[in-house]
Design a protein around this motif. Sequence first.
Motif, PDB file in Angstrom:
ATOM      1  N   HIS A 189       0.856  -1.184   0.000  1.00 22.09           N
ATOM      2  CA  HIS A 189       0.000   0.000   0.000  1.00 22.09           C
ATOM      3  C   HIS A 189       0.892   1.233   0.000  1.00 22.09           C
ATOM      4  CE1 HIS A 189      -3.401  -2.587   1.929  1.00 22.09           C
ATOM      5  NE2 HIS A 189      -3.235  -2.803   0.646  1.00 22.09           N
ATOM      6  N   TYR A 190       0.402   2.279  -0.636  1.00 21.34           N
ATOM      7  CA  TYR A 190       1.260   3.443  -0.861  1.00 21.34           C
ATOM      8  C   TYR A 190       0.738   4.667  -0.120  1.00 21.34           C
ATOM      9  CZ  TYR A 190       3.437   0.539  -4.370  1.00 21.34           C
ATOM     10  OH  TYR A 190       4.095  -0.487  -4.983  1.00 21.34           O
ATOM     11  N   GLN A 191       1.683   5.425   0.406  1.00 17.35           N
ATOM     12  CA  GLN A 191       1.331   6.639   1.149  1.00 17.35           C
ATOM     13  C   GLN A 191       1.156   7.816   0.193  1.00 17.35           C
ATOM     14  OE1 GLN A 191       0.769   6.829   4.486  1.00 17.35           O
ATOM     15  NE2 GLN A 191       0.119   8.932   4.081  1.00 17.35           N
ATOM     16  N   SER A 192       2.115   7.990  -0.697  1.00 18.08           N
ATOM     17  CA  SER A 192       2.019   9.090  -1.659  1.00 18.08           C
ATOM     18  C   SER A 192       2.693   8.664  -2.956  1.00 18.08           C
ATOM     19  CB  SER A 192       2.662  10.359  -1.113  1.00 18.08           C
ATOM     20  OG  SER A 192       4.019  10.117  -0.825  1.00 18.08           O
ATOM     21  N   VAL A 193       2.164   9.168  -4.055  1.00 16.68           N
ATOM     22  CA  VAL A 193       2.651   8.755  -5.382  1.00 16.68           C
ATOM     23  C   VAL A 193       2.580   9.960  -6.325  1.00 16.68           C
ATOM     24  CG1 VAL A 193       2.375   7.101  -7.280  1.00 16.68           C
ATOM     25  CG2 VAL A 193       1.522   6.504  -5.016  1.00 16.68           C
ATOM     26  N   TYR A 194       3.568  10.093  -7.196  1.00 17.83           N
ATOM     27  CA  TYR A 194       3.414  11.028  -8.310  1.00 17.83           C
ATOM     28  C   TYR A 194       4.090  10.441  -9.540  1.00 17.83           C
ATOM     29  CZ  TYR A 194       8.055  12.674  -6.764  1.00 17.83           C
ATOM     30  OH  TYR A 194       9.364  12.727  -6.377  1.00 17.83           O
ATOM     31  N   GLY A 195       3.655  10.885 -10.704  1.00 12.42           N
ATOM     32  CA  GLY A 195       4.228  10.313 -11.924  1.00 12.42           C
ATOM     33  C   GLY A 195       3.753  11.023 -13.170  1.00 12.42           C
ATOM     34  N   ALA A 196       4.262  10.544 -14.287  1.00  8.83           N
ATOM     35  CA  ALA A 196       3.921  11.139 -15.584  1.00  8.83           C
ATOM     36  C   ALA A 196       3.981  10.068 -16.659  1.00  8.83           C
ATOM     37  CB  ALA A 196       4.883  12.268 -15.925  1.00  8.83           C
ATOM     38  N   SER A 197       3.264  10.329 -17.723  1.00  6.77           N
ATOM     39  CA  SER A 197       3.261   9.404 -18.844  1.00  6.77           C
ATOM     40  C   SER A 197       3.285  10.209 -20.143  1.00  6.77           C
ATOM     41  CB  SER A 197       1.986   8.543 -18.770  1.00  6.77           C
ATOM     42  OG  SER A 197       1.982   7.597 -19.798  1.00  6.77           O
ATOM     43  N   TRP A 198       4.121   9.782 -21.062  1.00  6.20           N
ATOM     44  CA  TRP A 198       4.203  10.440 -22.370  1.00  6.20           C
ATOM     45  C   TRP A 198       3.757   9.401 -23.393  1.00  6.20           C
ATOM     46  CZ3 TRP A 198       9.404  11.421 -25.332  1.00  6.20           C
ATOM     47  CH2 TRP A 198       9.128  12.089 -26.527  1.00  6.20           C
ATOM     48  N   ILE A 199       2.564   9.604 -23.941  1.00  3.71           N
ATOM     49  CA  ILE A 199       2.011   8.661 -24.926  1.00  3.71           C
ATOM     50  C   ILE A 199       2.319   9.216 -26.310  1.00  3.71           C
ATOM     51  CG2 ILE A 199      -0.092   7.515 -25.747  1.00  3.71           C
ATOM     52  CD1 ILE A 199      -0.707   8.813 -22.542  1.00  3.71           C
ATOM     53  N   LEU A 200       3.198   8.550 -27.014  1.00  2.64           N
ATOM     54  CA  LEU A 200       3.585   9.041 -28.345  1.00  2.64           C
ATOM     55  C   LEU A 200       2.587   8.624 -29.411  1.00  2.64           C
ATOM     56  CD1 LEU A 200       6.701   8.374 -26.959  1.00  2.64           C
ATOM     57  CD2 LEU A 200       7.159   9.613 -29.043  1.00  2.64           C
ATOM     58  N   GLN A 201       2.023   7.436 -29.250  1.00  7.42           N
ATOM     59  CA  GLN A 201       1.095   6.920 -30.258  1.00  7.42           C
ATOM     60  C   GLN A 201       0.047   6.076 -29.555  1.00  7.42           C
ATOM     61  OE1 GLN A 201       2.216   7.154 -33.817  1.00  7.42           O
ATOM     62  NE2 GLN A 201       0.157   6.608 -34.420  1.00  7.42           N
ATOM     63  N   ASP A 202      -1.204   6.311 -29.891  1.00  8.36           N
ATOM     64  CA  ASP A 202      -2.275   5.483 -29.350  1.00  8.36           C
ATOM     65  C   ASP A 202      -3.405   5.482 -30.372  1.00  8.36           C
ATOM     66  OD1 ASP A 202      -4.045   4.047 -27.866  1.00  8.36           O
ATOM     67  OD2 ASP A 202      -4.357   5.563 -26.320  1.00  8.36           O
ATOM     68  N   ASP A 203      -3.279   4.611 -31.363  1.00  4.01           N
ATOM     69  CA  ASP A 203      -4.347   4.503 -32.356  1.00  4.01           C
ATOM     70  C   ASP A 203      -4.760   3.043 -32.490  1.00  4.01           C
ATOM     71  OD1 ASP A 203      -2.451   3.288 -34.025  1.00  4.01           O
ATOM     72  OD2 ASP A 203      -1.947   5.163 -35.041  1.00  4.01           O
ATOM     73  N   LEU A 204      -5.481   2.727 -33.540  1.00  4.99           N
ATOM     74  CA  LEU A 204      -6.012   1.363 -33.650  1.00  4.99           C
ATOM     75  C   LEU A 204      -4.916   0.311 -33.820  1.00  4.99           C
ATOM     76  CD1 LEU A 204      -9.035   2.113 -35.994  1.00  4.99           C
ATOM     77  CD2 LEU A 204      -9.150   1.457 -33.590  1.00  4.99           C
ATOM     78  N   ASP A 205      -3.790   0.710 -34.398  1.00  5.56           N
ATOM     79  CA  ASP A 205      -2.755  -0.276 -34.745  1.00  5.56           C
ATOM     80  C   ASP A 205      -1.492  -0.193 -33.900  1.00  5.56           C
ATOM     81  OD1 ASP A 205      -4.292  -1.360 -36.810  1.00  5.56           O
ATOM     82  OD2 ASP A 205      -3.707   0.270 -38.140  1.00  5.56           O
ATOM     83  N   ARG A 206      -1.251   0.943 -33.277  1.00  8.05           N
ATOM     84  CA  ARG A 206       0.012   1.105 -32.564  1.00  8.05           C
ATOM     85  C   ARG A 206      -0.181   1.823 -31.233  1.00  8.05           C
ATOM     86  NH1 ARG A 206       2.501   3.876 -37.685  1.00  8.05           N
ATOM     87  NH2 ARG A 206       0.285   4.252 -37.784  1.00  8.05           N
ATOM     88  N   TYR A 207       0.681   1.434 -30.290  1.00 11.75           N
ATOM     89  CA  TYR A 207       0.695   2.123 -28.995  1.00 11.75           C
ATOM     90  C   TYR A 207       2.137   2.205 -28.540  1.00 11.75           C
ATOM     91  CZ  TYR A 207      -0.235   3.269 -24.125  1.00 11.75           C
ATOM     92  OH  TYR A 207      -0.263   3.891 -22.911  1.00 11.75           O
ATOM     93  N   LEU A 208       2.530   3.392 -28.082  1.00 11.97           N
ATOM     94  CA  LEU A 208       3.877   3.548 -27.534  1.00 11.97           C
ATOM     95  C   LEU A 208       3.836   4.610 -26.449  1.00 11.97           C
ATOM     96  CD1 LEU A 208       6.919   2.811 -27.687  1.00 11.97           C
ATOM     97  CD2 LEU A 208       7.188   4.680 -29.317  1.00 11.97           C
ATOM     98  N   SER A 209       4.326   4.257 -25.263  1.00 13.45           N
ATOM     99  CA  SER A 209       4.356   5.257 -24.183  1.00 13.45           C
ATOM    100  C   SER A 209       5.572   5.045 -23.292  1.00 13.45           C
ATOM    101  CB  SER A 209       3.080   5.190 -23.348  1.00 13.45           C
ATOM    102  OG  SER A 209       3.094   4.070 -22.499  1.00 13.45           O
ATOM    103  N   PHE A 210       6.007   6.155 -22.703  1.00 14.50           N
ATOM    104  CA  PHE A 210       7.062   6.145 -21.691  1.00 14.50           C
ATOM    105  C   PHE A 210       6.432   6.618 -20.387  1.00 14.50           C
ATOM    106  CE2 PHE A 210       9.274   6.786 -25.696  1.00 14.50           C
ATOM    107  CZ  PHE A 210      10.274   5.822 -25.600  1.00 14.50           C
ATOM    108  N   ASN A 211       6.839   5.969 -19.283  1.00 13.90           N
ATOM    109  CA  ASN A 211       6.186   6.271 -18.009  1.00 13.90           C
ATOM    110  C   ASN A 211       7.207   6.389 -16.888  1.00 13.90           C
ATOM    111  OD1 ASN A 211       3.497   5.448 -19.240  1.00 13.90           O
ATOM    112  ND2 ASN A 211       4.692   3.584 -19.421  1.00 13.90           N
ATOM    113  N   ILE A 212       6.886   7.240 -15.938  1.00 12.51           N
ATOM    114  CA  ILE A 212       7.729   7.362 -14.752  1.00 12.51           C
ATOM    115  C   ILE A 212       6.823   7.519 -13.535  1.00 12.51           C
ATOM    116  CG2 ILE A 212       8.035   9.886 -15.076  1.00 12.51           C
ATOM    117  CD1 ILE A 212      10.926   9.408 -13.947  1.00 12.51           C
ATOM    118  N   GLN A 213       7.217   6.903 -12.422  1.00 12.00           N
ATOM    119  CA  GLN A 213       6.415   7.010 -11.197  1.00 12.00           C
ATOM    120  C   GLN A 213       7.325   6.945  -9.977  1.00 12.00           C
ATOM    121  OE1 GLN A 213       4.135   3.732  -9.036  1.00 12.00           O
ATOM    122  NE2 GLN A 213       2.461   4.645 -10.204  1.00 12.00           N
TER     123      GLN A 213
END
Lengths: 336, 141
Positions: A189-213
């Motif tokens: 269980h977590y007390q506090s959390v922060y993060g970000a996500s950079w979604i470069l592509q999200d369509d019917l055929d492709r998905y690509l994202s970078f994430n940090i937390q």
Amino acid sequence: MLLIRHLIIGLLFFTYAHTAYAEEALFFNKNKWNVSGYLKLEFAAANNQPTAIEIDDLSLFISGNINRWINPFIEAELYQIPLWQSGEGLQFDDINFIIERLYNDSKLTDATTLRLGKFLAPVSRWNLLHAAPLVWTTSRPLTTKYSFANYISGIHVRHELDVFSGHALEFYWQPYEDFYPKPRSKSRHYQSVYGASWILQDDLDRYLSFNIQHANVKHSNESRTTIGINGMLHHEYFELESELLSTWVNNQPNNINAQDWGGYLQLSVPIPFDLNIISRYEHFEFSHQSQAVDTFLNGLVYRPYSKLSLKLEWQQSWGSLQENKTGLYASVAVMF
Amino acid sequence: MKLNILILCTSLILSFNSWADIYIVTQKNAPIEHISQQDLTAIYLKKKIYWDNSELILPINLSAQSPLREQLSQIIFKRSTRAMGSYWDKMSFKGISPPLIQASEQAALLFIQRIPNSIGYTSTKPDNSLLKVLLKLETPK
């Protein structure tokens, strides 16, 4: 328990009947309210474990599209409901409940959405789409759940950079502890959390994202910083998906390694008669164990239409066998 | 036997020829005069949800069994209505409901005529002063 049994049987019949109506969910009041859900009935015959059948999970979600500012969403879930176990027989003696998601979306501008409440952490694509009818396998890779906060209770801002490609940025912050945490001893269980996500592509055929937390674990000095990359490529003849993740673990007393890290590569290939062949390999190393776990999975999925899938898979694991147990797994998943 | 083959071939030819053009229509007073195919795709994926004047767009679909919907799906999504089912399941899980469904083209046109900011499609150019055509999708004949 008799009431629970009748409730579950009733819901099973409702689910089966409603699934026949393919895409149309239950709409009320000119598309303003949408009621939907899913059910997964699972069979597991893992090595050195009793063979078992359980409902994991039965989920109901309601979303509202009222106006620009008020768009509530709630997902309530019953999970890990044992039905039968070898040596024990029929069972209806346990039931678990959780509010998985509870939030409101407000459109600050045409491109920016503010979300307040409890939502799924945008670290792993699997985590965002974890409903059984939406994924190819009964078992879930460790990479998609083990080392980071899966749920966030707080604030989330999404800014669309390009609606056509799905290019977007997301930021989130959980200032205090989880709302309605999953009451399982294995879960952190977590007390506090922060993060970000950079979604470069999200369509019917492709998905690509970078994430940090970055997450601080409740009742300890432990903190976890995760970076990850997720990808999916859909083609007429195959679908390839992969996630890679590394979590640096600080102030954990039993650390052997500085980090948890792992990744998986999964291939699904459609074959005739609405069948799909699934193959997956995953490698995962733990900060607190000297042995990694390597898992190879092969399976067959019958998906006559998108809302119904029958899955059968064999999972073979080597190394640390605390997670991803070797065995035969099967499930029926329906969305209604 | 020859007659059966002839009837089959004729039916096939007629069925190909029966693929009509698709007219994208909205209310006469909607804040838009023309729409690109890319915008139309984004609207029917519920990715683009606002008109330029920030009013919510209400896309209307025909039922999943409709040949016209199948035709539109093939043009704008490059895949069948059935194949789009998994996309809508994912969207539904994210809290985004699919476009509202009307049982027939007539019902869809009536809906668009009455409900502001709605958009739909039909196989015949509407002869109605309350509606306007935003785009004509020409299908291969």
